[in-house]
Design an enzyme around this catalytic site. Structure first.
Site, PDB file in Angstrom:
ATOM      1  N   ASN A   8       0.880  -1.176   0.000  1.00 50.76           N
ATOM      2  CA  ASN A   8       0.000   0.000   0.000  1.00 50.76           C
ATOM      3  C   ASN A   8       0.917   1.225   0.000  1.00 50.76           C
ATOM      4  O   ASN A   8       1.504   1.559   1.028  1.00 50.76           O
ATOM      5  CB  ASN A   8      -0.897  -0.013   1.245  1.00 50.76           C
ATOM      6  CG  ASN A   8      -1.752   1.240   1.363  1.00 50.76           C
ATOM      7  OD1 ASN A   8      -1.758   2.089   0.456  1.00 50.76           O
ATOM      8  ND2 ASN A   8      -2.470   1.372   2.458  1.00 50.76           N
ATOM      9  N   LYS A  28       0.127   4.176  -0.213  1.00 55.28           N
ATOM     10  CA  LYS A  28      -0.522   5.359   0.381  1.00 55.28           C
ATOM     11  C   LYS A  28      -0.275   6.575  -0.521  1.00 55.28           C
ATOM     12  O   LYS A  28      -0.162   6.420  -1.731  1.00 55.28           O
ATOM     13  CB  LYS A  28      -0.041   5.560   1.824  1.00 55.28           C
ATOM     14  CG  LYS A  28      -0.224   4.272   2.652  1.00 55.28           C
ATOM     15  CD  LYS A  28      -0.122   4.448   4.130  1.00 55.28           C
ATOM     16  CE  LYS A  28      -0.372   3.099   4.811  1.00 55.28           C
ATOM     17  NZ  LYS A  28      -0.356   3.175   6.265  1.00 55.28           N
ATOM     18  N   HIS A  36      -9.696   1.128   4.655  1.00 61.87           N
ATOM     19  CA  HIS A  36      -8.446   1.311   5.396  1.00 61.87           C
ATOM     20  C   HIS A  36      -8.710   2.220   6.592  1.00 61.87           C
ATOM     21  O   HIS A  36      -9.519   3.146   6.509  1.00 61.87           O
ATOM     22  CB  HIS A  36      -7.373   1.918   4.488  1.00 61.87           C
ATOM     23  CG  HIS A  36      -6.011   1.865   5.096  1.00 61.87           C
ATOM     24  ND1 HIS A  36      -5.588   2.773   6.044  1.00 61.87           N
ATOM     25  CD2 HIS A  36      -4.995   0.984   4.923  1.00 61.87           C
ATOM     26  CE1 HIS A  36      -4.353   2.439   6.415  1.00 61.87           C
ATOM     27  NE2 HIS A  36      -3.964   1.371   5.746  1.00 61.87           N
ATOM     28  N   GLU A  58      -7.162   4.600   7.707  1.00 63.44           N
ATOM     29  CA  GLU A  58      -6.950   6.030   7.405  1.00 63.44           C
ATOM     30  C   GLU A  58      -8.170   6.620   6.701  1.00 63.44           C
ATOM     31  O   GLU A  58      -8.472   7.806   6.859  1.00 63.44           O
ATOM     32  CB  GLU A  58      -5.663   6.190   6.570  1.00 63.44           C
ATOM     33  CG  GLU A  58      -4.423   5.962   7.435  1.00 63.44           C
ATOM     34  CD  GLU A  58      -3.213   5.388   6.700  1.00 63.44           C
ATOM     35  OE1 GLU A  58      -3.173   5.439   5.457  1.00 63.44           O
ATOM     36  OE2 GLU A  58      -2.303   4.882   7.384  1.00 63.44           O
ATOM     37  N   GLU A  72      -5.584  -5.075  10.267  1.00 64.17           N
ATOM     38  CA  GLU A  72      -4.589  -4.029  10.502  1.00 64.17           C
ATOM     39  C   GLU A  72      -4.887  -3.320  11.822  1.00 64.17           C
ATOM     40  O   GLU A  72      -5.700  -2.386  11.865  1.00 64.17           O
ATOM     41  CB  GLU A  72      -4.627  -2.999   9.365  1.00 64.17           C
ATOM     42  CG  GLU A  72      -4.286  -3.563   8.006  1.00 64.17           C
ATOM     43  CD  GLU A  72      -3.662  -2.508   7.093  1.00 64.17           C
ATOM     44  OE1 GLU A  72      -2.601  -2.786   6.540  1.00 64.17           O
ATOM     45  OE2 GLU A  72      -4.227  -1.397   6.964  1.00 64.17           O
ATOM     46  N   GLY A 105       2.284   2.180  10.796  1.00 62.83           N
ATOM     47  CA  GLY A 105       3.243   3.266  10.682  1.00 62.83           C
ATOM     48  C   GLY A 105       3.918   3.630  11.997  1.00 62.83           C
ATOM     49  O   GLY A 105       4.588   4.653  12.093  1.00 62.83           O
ATOM     50  N   SER A 150       3.179  -2.261  10.234  1.00 57.32           N
ATOM     51  CA  SER A 150       4.625  -2.342  10.470  1.00 57.32           C
ATOM     52  C   SER A 150       5.221  -3.698  10.109  1.00 57.32           C
ATOM     53  O   SER A 150       6.171  -4.159  10.740  1.00 57.32           O
ATOM     54  CB  SER A 150       4.958  -1.966  11.913  1.00 57.32           C
ATOM     55  OG  SER A 150       4.558  -0.614  12.169  1.00 57.32           O
TER      56      SER A 150
HETATM   57  P1  13P Z   1       2.829   0.319   7.680  1.00 54.49           P
HETATM   58  O1  13P Z   1       3.349  -0.971   7.080  1.00 54.49           O
HETATM   59  O2  13P Z   1       3.566   1.516   7.199  1.00 54.49           O
HETATM   60  O3  13P Z   1       2.687   0.225   9.150  1.00 54.49           O
HETATM   61  O4  13P Z   1       1.342   0.503   7.083  1.00 54.49           O
HETATM   62  C1  13P Z   1       0.469  -0.550   7.159  1.00 54.49           C
HETATM   63  C2  13P Z   1      -0.737  -0.216   6.358  1.00 54.49           C
HETATM   64  O5  13P Z   1      -1.490   0.673   6.723  1.00 54.49           O
HETATM   65  C3  13P Z   1      -0.966  -0.961   5.125  1.00 54.49           C
HETATM   66  O6  13P Z   1      -2.229  -0.693   4.605  1.00 54.49           O
END
Ligand code: 13P
Length: 247
Positions: free
Chosen positions: A9, A11, A94, A96, A165, A171, A209
């Site tokens: 991803n 982002k 997601h 976010e 997740e 993150g 992560s």
């Molecule tokens: P990270 O791997 O940066 O923690 O992000 C995970 C994520 O949100 C994947 O969709």
């Protein structure tokens, strides 16, 4: 055994030049891979990255899709448009999107429905926040999030991918331990099993992560069928190491 899926991803990262360099490095490293691979890229790059990976082991995914089919929804991208661009996967719900764009369980369920109707595989994200985990609500939260998707999509949910997740692991560099992740994955597996006779087809990815160092141990868990990788998917060597760990 299900083929594992490793999805990156990206982002809101990338540029035409950076994407081309990253994809080239990935393509050089993914010879004879034994797992499915996808990169979920920002909407403006779907066509460009799609052209770069066409006919290779890497599939393209989007990061969101509209809950509507077409019409006066400025700024939105429909599932039909994604299909038009030969997009294979789309991340839906997601954390976010849930957090910054107010996406509810019902909206997420409708988005999943639109993706499935267009023949695109939705990667449905569920996960608890830190305060929910500390309050002992993890199971309740992820089950509620998945139940909305099951309710709206019925037996079609055998075609989805689920991604667990934990929000506190995204993150932050804090990964769920393999045992913590497996525990939630098992709960989701049971829920899927009760909803469809073909639950064995559904892959449940872990995200939060995931990196080159912890991937193998996570991916060795019974109910972890792949990874949804954020930060580490932007570094070719790290992403390739995770792919190798899944093979
Ligand atoms: P990270 O791997 O940066 O923690 O992000 C995970 C994520 O949100 C994947 O969709």
């Amino acid at each position: 055994m299900k083929k594992k899926l490793i999805a990156g991803n990206w982002k809101m990262n990338g540029s035409t030049v950076a994407n081309a360099a990253l994809v080239q490095q990935l393509l050089e490293g993914v010879n004879q891979v034994a797992c499915d691979i996808a990169v979920c890229v920002p909407a403006p790059y779907l066509a460009g990255v799609g052209a770069l990976v066409k006919g290779t082991a890497i599939a393209v995914g989007a990061q969101d899709v509209s809950a509507h089919e077409a019409g006066a929804y400025t700024g939105e991208v429909s599932a039909g448009m994604l299909r038009d661009l030969a997009v294979r996967y789309v991340i839906v719900g997601h954390s976010e999107r849930r957090q910054y764009h107010g996406e509810t369980d019902a909206v997420v369920a409708n988005k999943v429905q639109k993706a499935l109707a267009a023949g695109i595989v939705p990667i449905v994200c569920v996960g608890e926040t830190l305060s929910e985990r500390e309050a002992g609500q993890t199971e309740e939260v992820v089950k509620r999030q998945l139940a909305a998707v099951i309710h709206t999509n019925g037996h079609c949910i055998s075609e989805i991918v689920v991604a667990y997740e934990p929000v506190w692991a995204i993150g932050t560099g804090k990964t769920a331990s393999p045992e913590q992740a497996q525990q939630v994955h098992a709960v989701l597996r049971t829920q899927l099993h009760a909803a469809t006779a073909h639950s064995d087809r559904v892959r449940i990815l872990y995200g939060g992560s995931m990196n080159a160092a912890n991937a193998a141990e996570l991916l060795a868990q019974t109910d972890i069928d792949g990874g949804l990788v954020g930060g580490a998917s932007l570094k070719a060597l790290d992403f390739l190491a995770i792919i190798a760990a899944a093979a």
